[in-house]
Design an enzyme around this catalytic site. Structure first.
Site, PDB file in Angstrom:
ATOM      1  N   CYS A  74       0.797  -1.223   0.000  1.00  6.35           N
ATOM      2  CA  CYS A  74       0.000   0.000   0.000  1.00  6.35           C
ATOM      3  C   CYS A  74       0.837   1.283   0.000  1.00  6.35           C
ATOM      4  O   CYS A  74       0.295   2.364  -0.205  1.00  6.35           O
ATOM      5  CB  CYS A  74      -0.936   0.012   1.201  1.00  6.35           C
ATOM      6  SG  CYS A  74      -2.136  -1.344   1.220  1.00  6.35           S
ATOM      7  N   HIS A 119      12.069   1.110   6.050  1.00  2.96           N
ATOM      8  CA  HIS A 119      11.842  -0.287   5.699  1.00  2.96           C
ATOM      9  C   HIS A 119      12.350  -1.185   6.823  1.00  2.96           C
ATOM     10  O   HIS A 119      13.533  -1.167   7.165  1.00  2.96           O
ATOM     11  CB  HIS A 119      12.575  -0.629   4.396  1.00  2.96           C
ATOM     12  CG  HIS A 119      12.035  -1.829   3.690  1.00  2.96           C
ATOM     13  ND1 HIS A 119      11.854  -3.051   4.311  1.00  2.96           N
ATOM     14  CD2 HIS A 119      11.613  -1.999   2.409  1.00  2.96           C
ATOM     15  CE1 HIS A 119      11.359  -3.918   3.446  1.00  2.96           C
ATOM     16  NE2 HIS A 119      11.202  -3.315   2.288  1.00  2.96           N
ATOM     17  N   HIS A 174      -2.296  20.079   6.424  1.00  4.85           N
ATOM     18  CA  HIS A 174      -3.257  19.024   6.091  1.00  4.85           C
ATOM     19  C   HIS A 174      -2.572  17.664   6.189  1.00  4.85           C
ATOM     20  O   HIS A 174      -1.406  17.514   5.803  1.00  4.85           O
ATOM     21  CB  HIS A 174      -3.814  19.225   4.675  1.00  4.85           C
ATOM     22  CG  HIS A 174      -4.335  20.609   4.425  1.00  4.85           C
ATOM     23  ND1 HIS A 174      -5.565  21.032   4.861  1.00  4.85           N
ATOM     24  CD2 HIS A 174      -3.763  21.678   3.788  1.00  4.85           C
ATOM     25  CE1 HIS A 174      -5.746  22.299   4.504  1.00  4.85           C
ATOM     26  NE2 HIS A 174      -4.669  22.707   3.845  1.00  4.85           N
ATOM     27  N   HIS A 190      -3.116   7.275   4.813  1.00  7.49           N
ATOM     28  CA  HIS A 190      -3.509   6.059   4.093  1.00  7.49           C
ATOM     29  C   HIS A 190      -4.739   5.430   4.745  1.00  7.49           C
ATOM     30  O   HIS A 190      -4.802   5.261   5.965  1.00  7.49           O
ATOM     31  CB  HIS A 190      -2.345   5.070   4.101  1.00  7.49           C
ATOM     32  CG  HIS A 190      -2.716   3.693   3.646  1.00  7.49           C
ATOM     33  ND1 HIS A 190      -3.308   3.440   2.424  1.00  7.49           N
ATOM     34  CD2 HIS A 190      -2.586   2.485   4.260  1.00  7.49           C
ATOM     35  CE1 HIS A 190      -3.519   2.147   2.308  1.00  7.49           C
ATOM     36  NE2 HIS A 190      -3.097   1.542   3.413  1.00  7.49           N
ATOM     37  N   HIS A 228     -14.760   5.462   3.777  1.00 14.65           N
ATOM     38  CA  HIS A 228     -16.196   5.176   3.697  1.00 14.65           C
ATOM     39  C   HIS A 228     -16.674   5.111   2.252  1.00 14.65           C
ATOM     40  O   HIS A 228     -17.452   4.226   1.885  1.00 14.65           O
ATOM     41  CB  HIS A 228     -16.971   6.254   4.460  1.00 14.65           C
ATOM     42  CG  HIS A 228     -18.443   6.006   4.525  1.00 14.65           C
ATOM     43  ND1 HIS A 228     -19.334   6.532   3.596  1.00 14.65           N
ATOM     44  CD2 HIS A 228     -19.197   5.283   5.388  1.00 14.65           C
ATOM     45  CE1 HIS A 228     -20.568   6.143   3.904  1.00 14.65           C
ATOM     46  NE2 HIS A 228     -20.508   5.391   4.980  1.00 14.65           N
ATOM     47  N   ASN A 286     -10.301   0.797   1.033  1.00 16.36           N
ATOM     48  CA  ASN A 286      -8.847   0.777   0.949  1.00 16.36           C
ATOM     49  C   ASN A 286      -8.464   0.366  -0.471  1.00 16.36           C
ATOM     50  O   ASN A 286      -8.546  -0.804  -0.829  1.00 16.36           O
ATOM     51  CB  ASN A 286      -8.271  -0.206   1.970  1.00 16.36           C
ATOM     52  CG  ASN A 286      -6.747  -0.275   1.927  1.00 16.36           C
ATOM     53  OD1 ASN A 286      -6.112   0.386   1.112  1.00 16.36           O
ATOM     54  ND2 ASN A 286      -6.174  -1.079   2.797  1.00 16.36           N
TER      55      ASN A 286
END
Length: 482
Positions: free
Chosen positions: A168, A247, A355, A359, A388, A392
């Site tokens: 992702c 990572h 802002h 994710h 919503h 995802n």
């Protein structure tokens, strides 16, 4: 005399030239977003409550225990009834996917979003110098990037990067690749294409750690146009300020918390381990430790350091341990002051960020980041509404969240947008964008048809109302109604 003056002035002129050259080179290395296009599938691919119930019912390997688990997961996921799924689900062939299904799903997105993006900006495919495609769970020969090049007839010297298995957080990895190319190549245009193929990755077994992915992941994608051309700076939307990648693949527990694997019956699925929140938190903290000094003002760093030192010296390890282990019952009277003494100080990211583009990994992910960064409901609204409305959508989720901010006309010139993403491996990537000009929502913004309905009065979906009776069923007598 004039010759002597000239000879003495030559080193100075050369020094000025070198300074000017370095300044110009640095200007040409800036990474700008000219435009981006999120993908909105057709309405016949929407997953409403009734169809989700039918989909679960026809999955033969599920029983009452799995039904109860799914009900709880879906109700608490924060996902609504307007998310999208691949066509194979609606054809009833999710148990027997083919590679053609995955390719068809991706091409439907590629040819729509990339085409819209180039046409809207008046750019020919032959003008694209760099193409980066990231789709984690579908690898084809020829590659997906080659299919885009073939369809749009791009140049033969185009720089191409095709990423798989990055999870992702892959879209920020793709942006980082483009940024590094821009450092050595001037006056370039790049396209980043980010999505996920769900057609061959629907899990039809009964392993709970794999069933969960069916509840969260939905179809989507985004195409992003970037440049380092100085002549296009005034047309740009965002300028990249910094990007940090963390990572933790060297840690076995982090590496194994998100895996594409097979269950005991040999069914392919995506495993989400119980230690995933812990791995995500560890990667998140390490990432913030590096990026915070890059994006926050000195005064906030000094304030946090002073408060942290004071907290460290005034809070004994014994009292801290007692406070952290204390259980609070409804009848107990634990004062807020005693909790405040134990609670460690929190750095205020809002001093350097306007802002937060988070994710949409799930409701728990969004809430967890909100707690750790002490964010307000206003800060979390874009991520919650995106989860919503679109679910995802893997690596493309960030850009739907950004689109929500733009459609709500929140993004003004000079504002700074902080992006945070997580991915298998385990990875946490983040970056800071500066808004180059006021953004009031483009004509083809993916949110245009729905923005007036958001935020809704309630994010509660109707699954509990329609299927709540399952909780009262007895496993020994239960029979799913036809």
């Amino acid at each position: 005399m004039e010759i002597v003056v000239l000879l003495y002035s030559l080193p100075l002129l050369y020094f000025i030239f070198i300074i000017w050259k370095r300044y110009q080179t640095r200007r040409d290395q800036h990474c700008y977003i000219l435009d981006y296009q999120c993908y909105k599938p057709t309405d016949d691919r929407k997953l409403n409550t009734e169809f989700c119930g039918e989909l679960i019912r026809r999955t033969k390997n599920l029983g009452l225990i799995e039904y109860k688990f799914l009900l709880k997961a879906i109700v608490s996921a924060g996902i609504g009834e307007q998310t999208y799924a691949p066509r194979i689900i609606f054809d009833g062939r999710e148990d027997s996917p083919t590679i053609a299904d995955g390719i068809s799903e991706m091409e439907e997105f590629f040819f729509d979003s990339v085409g819209r993006l180039l046409r809207r900006n008046g750019i020919s495919p032959s003008q694209i110098d760099v193409l980066v495609v990231n789709v984690s769970m579908l690898s084809t020969v020829p590659s997906l990037s080659s299919r885009i090049i073939n369809h749009y007839k791009m140049r033969e010297d185009i720089k191409v990067y095709n990423l798989t298995g990055m999870g992702c957080s892959a879209s920020l990895i793709s942006v980082d690749i483009v940024r590094n190319v821009f450092k050595s190549c001037q006056n370039k245009l790049a396209v980043v294409v980010t999505s996920e193929s769900l057609s061959p990755n629907w899990y039809s077994g009964n392993d709970r750690s794999m069933i969960l992915s069916n509840c969260l992941f939905r179809s989507g994608g985004c195409a992003i146009l970037l440049t380092n051309k100085r002549s296009l700076q005034h047309k740009s939307m965002f300028r990249l300020k910094c990007l940090v990648r963390t990572h933790h693949g060297a840690r076995d527990e982090s590496y194994g918390c998100c895996l594409q694997t097979e269950d005991d019956q040999g069914r392919l699925g995506f495993h989400l381990a119980k230690n995933l929140p812990k791995a995500a938190t560890r990667a998140f903290v390490d990432n913030l430790r590096i990026i915070a000094p890059k994006i926050l003002p000195i005064r906030e760093l000094l304030r946090f350091m002073a408060v942290w030192i004071y907290w460290k010296t005034t809070t004994s390890p014994k009292s801290s341990k007692k406070g952290s282990n204390r259980s609070v019952s409804p009848n107990s009277a634990v004062t807020s002051s005693s909790q405040a003494q134990v609670k460690p100080p929190v750095i205020d990211f809002r001093t350097g960020v306007d802002h937060f583009c988070i994710h949409t990994g799930g409701k728990a992910v969004i809430d967890g980041i909100g707690v750790n960064l002490d964010l307000s409901p206003y800060d979390l609204e874009p991520a919650r509404m995106t989860l919503h409305r679109f679910g995802n959508t893997s690596a493309s989720s960030l850009w739907y969240v950004l689109g929500y901010m733009e459609a709500k006309k929140r993004l003004k010139k000079g504002d700074r947008v902080f992006m945070i993403s997580f991915g298998a491996g385990f990875k946490c990537n983040s970056c800071l964008w500066e808004v180059v000009r006021d953004l009031n929502g483009g004509e083809e913004n993916v949110w245009n048809d729905d923005i007036d309905e958001y935020p809704p009065e309630s994010l509660t979906n109707p699954f509990m109302e329609k299927f709540g009776w399952i909780q009262d069923e007895d496993p020994s007598t239960f029979k799913m109604p036809l």
